[in-house]
Design a protein around this motif. Structure first.
Motif, short mmCIF file in Angstrom:
data_model
loop_
_atom_site.label_atom_id
_atom_site.label_comp_id
_atom_site.label_asym_id
_atom_site.label_seq_id
_atom_site.Cartn_x
_atom_site.Cartn_y
_atom_site.Cartn_z
N MET A 1 0.84 -1.18 0.00
CA MET A 1 0.00 0.00 0.00
C MET A 1 0.89 1.24 0.00
SD MET A 1 -2.80 1.16 2.84
CE MET A 1 -4.34 0.87 2.04
N LYS A 2 0.56 2.16 -0.87
CA LYS A 2 1.35 3.39 -0.97
C LYS A 2 1.00 4.34 0.17
CE LYS A 2 2.41 7.12 -4.13
NZ LYS A 2 2.14 7.72 -5.42
N GLN A 3 2.01 4.83 0.86
CA GLN A 3 1.78 5.79 1.94
C GLN A 3 1.64 7.18 1.34
OE1 GLN A 3 5.14 5.44 4.57
NE2 GLN A 3 4.02 4.09 5.94
N SER A 4 0.70 7.94 1.89
CA SER A 4 0.55 9.31 1.42
C SER A 4 1.66 10.16 2.02
CB SER A 4 -0.82 9.87 1.79
OG SER A 4 -0.95 9.94 3.19
N GLN A 5 2.16 11.06 1.21
CA GLN A 5 3.21 11.95 1.68
C GLN A 5 2.58 13.21 2.24
OE1 GLN A 5 5.72 12.60 -1.70
NE2 GLN A 5 6.75 10.64 -1.46
N GLN A 6 3.22 13.76 3.22
CA GLN A 6 2.72 14.98 3.84
C GLN A 6 3.80 16.05 3.82
OE1 GLN A 6 1.46 14.01 7.81
NE2 GLN A 6 -0.41 13.03 7.12
N VAL A 7 3.36 17.28 3.74
CA VAL A 7 4.26 18.42 3.86
C VAL A 7 3.96 19.05 5.21
CG1 VAL A 7 4.89 20.66 2.92
CG2 VAL A 7 4.23 18.82 1.37
N ILE A 8 4.99 19.23 6.00
CA ILE A 8 4.82 19.78 7.34
C ILE A 8 5.41 21.18 7.37
CG2 ILE A 8 5.44 19.52 9.77
CD1 ILE A 8 5.54 16.47 9.21
N LEU A 9 4.64 22.11 7.89
CA LEU A 9 5.07 23.49 8.04
C LEU A 9 5.00 23.86 9.51
CD1 LEU A 9 5.76 26.30 6.84
CD2 LEU A 9 3.30 26.67 6.65
N SER A 10 6.07 24.40 10.02
CA SER A 10 6.10 24.83 11.42
C SER A 10 6.66 26.25 11.46
CB SER A 10 6.97 23.89 12.25
OG SER A 10 7.06 24.35 13.57
N ILE A 11 5.92 27.13 12.07
CA ILE A 11 6.36 28.52 12.17
C ILE A 11 6.31 28.94 13.63
CG2 ILE A 11 5.91 30.91 11.49
CD1 ILE A 11 4.41 29.79 9.05
N LYS A 12 7.42 29.42 14.12
CA LYS A 12 7.48 29.92 15.50
C LYS A 12 7.99 31.34 15.47
CE LYS A 12 8.47 25.45 17.55
NZ LYS A 12 9.39 24.67 18.40
N ARG A 13 7.28 32.20 16.15
CA ARG A 13 7.69 33.60 16.26
C ARG A 13 7.47 34.04 17.70
NH1 ARG A 13 9.50 32.31 12.05
NH2 ARG A 13 9.31 33.37 10.06
N ARG A 14 8.30 34.97 18.15
CA ARG A 14 8.13 35.52 19.49
C ARG A 14 6.83 36.32 19.54
NH1 ARG A 14 12.86 37.05 22.79
NH2 ARG A 14 11.58 38.88 23.12
N VAL A 15 6.11 36.21 20.65
CA VAL A 15 4.82 36.87 20.80
C VAL A 15 4.96 38.40 20.75
CG1 VAL A 15 2.83 37.15 22.33
CG2 VAL A 15 3.91 34.94 22.11
N ASP A 16 6.13 38.91 21.13
CA ASP A 16 6.30 40.37 21.15
C ASP A 16 6.72 40.94 19.80
OD1 ASP A 16 8.86 39.31 21.20
OD2 ASP A 16 9.58 40.62 22.79
N THR A 17 6.63 40.15 18.72
CA THR A 17 6.91 40.64 17.37
C THR A 17 5.60 40.74 16.60
OG1 THR A 17 7.18 38.44 16.39
CG2 THR A 17 9.16 39.48 17.39
N ILE A 18 5.60 41.50 15.52
CA ILE A 18 4.39 41.62 14.71
C ILE A 18 3.99 40.26 14.13
CG2 ILE A 18 5.49 42.28 12.54
CD1 ILE A 18 2.24 43.77 13.93
N ASP A 19 4.97 39.45 13.73
CA ASP A 19 4.66 38.12 13.23
C ASP A 19 3.97 37.28 14.30
OD1 ASP A 19 5.93 38.91 10.91
OD2 ASP A 19 7.65 37.56 11.14
N GLY A 20 4.50 37.34 15.52
CA GLY A 20 3.90 36.59 16.62
C GLY A 20 2.50 37.08 16.95
N GLN A 21 2.29 38.38 16.84
CA GLN A 21 0.98 38.95 17.10
C GLN A 21 -0.03 38.49 16.04
OE1 GLN A 21 1.53 43.18 17.51
NE2 GLN A 21 3.00 42.90 19.18
N VAL A 22 0.42 38.43 14.78
CA VAL A 22 -0.47 37.95 13.71
C VAL A 22 -0.85 36.49 13.96
CG1 VAL A 22 -0.59 37.38 11.26
CG2 VAL A 22 0.31 39.59 11.97
N ILE A 23 0.14 35.67 14.29
CA ILE A 23 -0.13 34.25 14.55
C ILE A 23 -1.08 34.10 15.74
CG2 ILE A 23 0.90 32.06 15.29
CD1 ILE A 23 3.39 32.91 13.59
#
Length: 82
Positions: A1-23
């Motif tokens: 049986m063929k296993q499905s492939q997955q793409v994993i995305l992980s994003i971590k940003r500090r909460v005190d940055t604009i990126d962290g606030q958006v997340i």
């Protein structure tokens, strides 16, 4: 049986940055758009879908329809800012 492939995305940003606030904001499921992964994927597709399918050799009417979908999605969700 063929296993499905997955793409994993992980994003971590500090909460005190604009990126962290958006997340942090997106984790609140604003406007009922879904959970964080759903919102991120929707946002990515709104911008990158036409480029992605074009790079995969899709053109003509199918590319046109995907571009129209992307523009409509982007415009509709952007109207929340007004």
């Amino acid at each position: 049986m063929k296993q499905s492939q997955q793409v994993i995305l992980s994003i971590k940003r500090r909460v005190d940055t604009i990126d962290g606030q958006v997340i942090s904001y997106l984790k609140t499921e604003p406007f009922g758009l879904g959970n964080l992964p759903q919102i991120v994927i929707l946002t990515l597709k709104q911008y990158w879908l036409p480029f992605t399918i074009s790079a995969n050799g899709v053109d003509g009417e199918e590319l046109r329809q995907k571009a129209i979908w992307s523009i409509k999605q982007f415009c509709c969700t952007s109207s929340f800012d007004s």
